[in-house]
Design an enzyme around this catalytic site. Structure first.
Site, mmCIF file in Angstrom:
data_model
loop_
_atom_site.group_PDB
_atom_site.id
_atom_site.type_symbol
_atom_site.label_atom_id
_atom_site.label_comp_id
_atom_site.label_asym_id
_atom_site.label_seq_id
_atom_site.Cartn_x
_atom_site.Cartn_y
_atom_site.Cartn_z
ATOM 1 N NE ARG A 73 0.223 2.965 -6.126
ATOM 2 C CZ ARG A 73 -0.117 4.210 -6.277
ATOM 3 N NH1 ARG A 73 -1.365 4.571 -6.123
ATOM 4 N NH2 ARG A 73 0.788 5.106 -6.558
ATOM 5 C CE LYS A 114 0.496 4.400 -10.277
ATOM 6 N NZ LYS A 114 1.499 5.322 -10.796
ATOM 7 C CG ASP A 150 -4.559 1.286 0.049
ATOM 8 O OD1 ASP A 150 -3.686 1.408 -0.838
ATOM 9 O OD2 ASP A 150 -5.159 2.254 0.552
ATOM 10 N N GLY A 151 -3.234 -1.054 -2.362
ATOM 11 C CA GLY A 151 -3.457 -1.217 -3.801
ATOM 12 C C GLY A 151 -4.365 -0.164 -4.410
ATOM 13 N NE ARG A 184 0.543 2.503 -15.054
ATOM 14 C CZ ARG A 184 1.570 2.672 -14.263
ATOM 15 N NH1 ARG A 184 2.097 3.868 -14.107
ATOM 16 N NH2 ARG A 184 2.106 1.656 -13.607
ATOM 17 N NE ARG A 215 6.836 -1.195 -13.706
ATOM 18 C CZ ARG A 215 6.389 -0.052 -13.211
ATOM 19 N NH1 ARG A 215 7.190 0.721 -12.516
ATOM 20 N NH2 ARG A 215 5.129 0.314 -13.374
ATOM 21 C CG ASP A 226 11.042 0.315 -8.295
ATOM 22 O OD1 ASP A 226 12.125 0.731 -7.842
ATOM 23 O OD2 ASP A 226 9.942 0.727 -7.902
ATOM 24 C CG ASN A 227 9.451 4.098 -10.048
ATOM 25 O OD1 ASN A 227 8.624 3.199 -10.085
ATOM 26 N ND2 ASN A 227 9.593 4.906 -9.006
ATOM 27 C CG ASP A 279 5.585 3.852 -11.844
ATOM 28 O OD1 ASP A 279 4.656 3.540 -12.604
ATOM 29 O OD2 ASP A 279 6.082 3.068 -11.024
HETATM 30 P P1 AMP Z 1 6.773 3.722 -6.098
HETATM 31 O O1 AMP Z 1 7.822 4.263 -5.188
HETATM 32 O O2 AMP Z 1 5.499 4.520 -6.126
HETATM 33 O O3 AMP Z 1 7.289 3.443 -7.469
HETATM 34 O O4 AMP Z 1 6.310 2.338 -5.492
HETATM 35 C C1 AMP Z 1 7.188 1.308 -5.147
HETATM 36 C C2 AMP Z 1 6.440 0.024 -4.949
HETATM 37 O O5 AMP Z 1 5.397 0.192 -3.964
HETATM 38 C C3 AMP Z 1 5.771 -0.496 -6.210
HETATM 39 O O6 AMP Z 1 5.932 -1.886 -6.233
HETATM 40 C C4 AMP Z 1 4.329 -0.100 -6.007
HETATM 41 O O7 AMP Z 1 3.473 -0.948 -6.719
HETATM 42 C C5 AMP Z 1 4.140 -0.219 -4.502
HETATM 43 N N1 AMP Z 1 3.061 0.657 -3.995
HETATM 44 C C6 AMP Z 1 3.074 2.006 -3.882
HETATM 45 N N2 AMP Z 1 1.896 2.460 -3.377
HETATM 46 C C7 AMP Z 1 1.106 1.375 -3.173
HETATM 47 C C8 AMP Z 1 -0.230 1.164 -2.684
HETATM 48 N N3 AMP Z 1 -1.015 2.163 -2.282
HETATM 49 N N4 AMP Z 1 -0.681 -0.100 -2.622
HETATM 50 C C9 AMP Z 1 0.086 -1.129 -3.007
HETATM 51 N N5 AMP Z 1 1.338 -1.010 -3.466
HETATM 52 C C10 AMP Z 1 1.860 0.221 -3.566
HETATM 53 MG MG MG Z 2 6.691 2.638 -9.135
#
Ligand code: AMP
Ligand code: MG
Length: 513
Positions: free
Chosen positions: A100, A120, A132-133, A190, A197, A267-268, A277
């Site tokens: 997203r 974002k 849903d992005g 942002r 990453r 990934d963060n 993130d």
């Molecule tokens: P995070 O744990 O927030 O770092 O997210 C891990 C992965 O899930 C990343 O690739 C994010 O882009 C994806 N992600 C988290 N929330 C959403 C969302 N609402 N829609 C699409 N992708 C998401």
């Molecule tokens: Mg992330």
């Protein structure tokens, strides 16, 4: 805004999928996919960071609301999402990617510094994995304010240019307990020198795309690592060393200000050593090495406050594995990792020295810090108030344990007070070994101990008001966070009130965003 000056170095350099297809899929061979944002009808500006806009070369005369929400973009702007992978909670998760986040490209300022721009929450991408992005107002406020707070605290971080409500309603089950709710959608634009990453490198290694891996390392070195010589034979190893150094510095800074990230998956982890993130993070209220703000992190507490140094080391090990195909020298990689571990605690002690106002690190400081840490852990004193109280009192000849009463989250017992008295006596003794004067000590402490920190309960209150259309608290926080080491109204400096102890969003959060 000078949005016509936006360029696309990354897109020009790397293999990408230009189909524009938004379907969720694996994209082997490609590092990004071109995407387009969703359409939003009723945009509403909450915040525009004019200072930052000027700094990065976007100009400041006016803002372009549609651009801030990725709407009706001019043709020169190619929007794309990148593919990356990662280890989540210790396990390999395969391809993840910008689910997203959508890039606008890069902008240059007068000093020739480039910044990447990324929205974002403006829509799904091939990497959304059935989500849903979108982003909700709650999580967007938290990202906007905290990334800016970290910048002004002096911690390496991504930044936030704007916060706009999209006018959409988004469904979220905030506590993951089967009670979904409609929340207001929003987007943060942002900014960072780069959003690369650890996971980008891990993905290329996992896909065995070694040529692109080398190209990505070269790209990173050329653009973001002036401390590494791209023409050196050891450039890849030097690059890893530089990432390890920057990561250590970032985590030390987290410890200095009392920041808990909450989801340190690879990934963060920014390859540039930026805090990135902002999800279920928290500033420390009461000191607790075991504290994790993230409900998904229970009961293991992998990402607890006190574990962050160790987890960064583990994440660096995953990066070392990813870089191995182009370094092929296990011993050298291992040496860097071992040094990270030993250097880390030295850097940590040097940082603590400054917080306590010691001019140099002495041998006796290590046991002193250990005793202090154990006291903080046992008494659960407020991290920030503790150092502020110490800073206030350092000019006094005789410190009084009662001066620390405000740092407690419980009624201090006789033993608690005695413990503080002992600590103060030791502290006074140690101060007397300093070569610098008391006023100089106080100055050193004031520069290293923030007064204003963006506590979760303050964010919680500001978000509640903002959801009801009142932006007064949001603006007060945005202003306060710009002078964290200055003086502020007592109300902004108060520790977490008892009524918020168990409130969701104040001490515990989920990843739902
Ligand atoms: P995070 O744990 O927030 O770092 O997210 C891990 C992965 O899930 C990343 O690739 C994010 O882009 C994806 N992600 C988290 N929330 C959403 C969302 N609402 N829609 C699409 N992708 C998401
Ligand atoms: Mg992330």
């Amino acid at each position: 805004m000078n949005i016509h000056n936006i360029t696309h170095n990354f897109v020009d350099r790397f293999p990408g999928d230009f189909s524009g297809d938004l379907h969720q899929r694996q994209t082997p061979g490609f590092l990004f996919t071109t995407v387009s944002a969703a359409h939003f009808e009723n945009l509403e500006l909450i915040a525009f960071n004019e200072k930052l806009s000027q700094e990065i070369g976007l100009g400041s005369l006016d803002y372009d609301l549609k651009f801030l929400a990725a709407q009706d973009l001019p043709k020169n702007i190619e929007t794309y999402a990148t593919a990356y992978a990662g280890h989540q909670f210790g396990n390999w998760a395969g391809q993840l990617g910008d689910g997203r986040a959508i890039y606008a490209g890069e902008i240059k300022n007068e000093k020739n510094q480039t910044s990447e721009l990324q929205w974002k929450g403006v829509g799904a991408t091939p990497y959304s994995r059935f989500a849903d992005g979108r982003a909700v107002l709650r999580s967007s406020v938290r990202e906007f304010l905290m990334s800016e707070a970290m910048y002004y605290l002096g911690v390496p971080t991504t930044r936030a240019l704007s916060l706009v409500k999209t006018g959409e309603w988004v469904t979220r089950d905030i506590a993951y307990d089967g009670n979904p709710k409609q929340e207001q959608g929003a987007t943060v634009l942002r900014v960072a020198e780069s959003f690369l990453r650890f996971g980008h490198f891990e993905l290329l290694a996992a896909r065995k795309e070694v040529d692109t891996l080398q190209k990505l390392i070269d790209f990173a070195i050329e653009n973001y690592f002036e401390e590494v010589d791209v023409n050196s034979e050891t450039k890849n190893l030097d690059f890893f060393q530089a990432v390890a150094d920057r990561t250590a510095r970032m985590i030390i800074e987290w410890y200095r200000v009392g920041f808990v990230h909450g989801v340190m998956n690879t990934d963060n982890m920014s390859i540039l050593g930026l805090t990135i993130d902002y999800g279920p993070y928290s500033m420390l209220d009461e000191y607790d090495l075991e504290f994790t703000p993230n409900t998904t992190d229970l009961p293991g507490r992998r990402y607890a406050y006190g574990k962050q140094g160790q987890i960064a080391h583990w994440n660096l090990l995953q990066l070392a594995n990813a870089l191995f195909p182009v370094i092929k020298n296990e011993t050298a990689l291992q040496e860097i990792l071992e040094h990270y571990a030993s250097d880390f605690w030295k850097l940590h002690d040097e940082m603590l020295c400054k917080k306590f106002g010691f001019d140099t690190l002495l041998k006796i400081d290590e046991p002193f810090f250990t005793t202090w840490q154990q006291m903080m852990q046992d008494l659960k004193l407020d991290h920030t108030l503790f150092f502020n109280t110490l800073t206030d009192l350092v000019l006094k000849e005789n410190l009084d344990a009662k001066d620390f009463n405000n740092c407690f989250y419980h009624q201090p017992s006789v033993e608690d007070v005695a413990r503080i008295s002992d600590f103060i006596k030791n502290y006074q003794k140690r101060l007397n070994q300093n070569l610098i004067s008391r006023p100089e000590i106080q100055q050193l402490m004031s520069q290293n101990n923030p007064k204003f920190i963006l506590r979760n309960y303050l964010l919680y209150e500001a978000i509640q008001d903002l959801e009801n259309g009142d932006n007064t608290k949001f603006n007060a926080l945005w202003k306060a966070l710009q002078t964290p080491y200055g003086n502020h109204d007592d109300a902004l400096l108060a520790k977490r009130p008892q009524k918020y102890n168990m409130v969701y969003g104040c001490s515990q959060l989920s990843c739902s965003s």
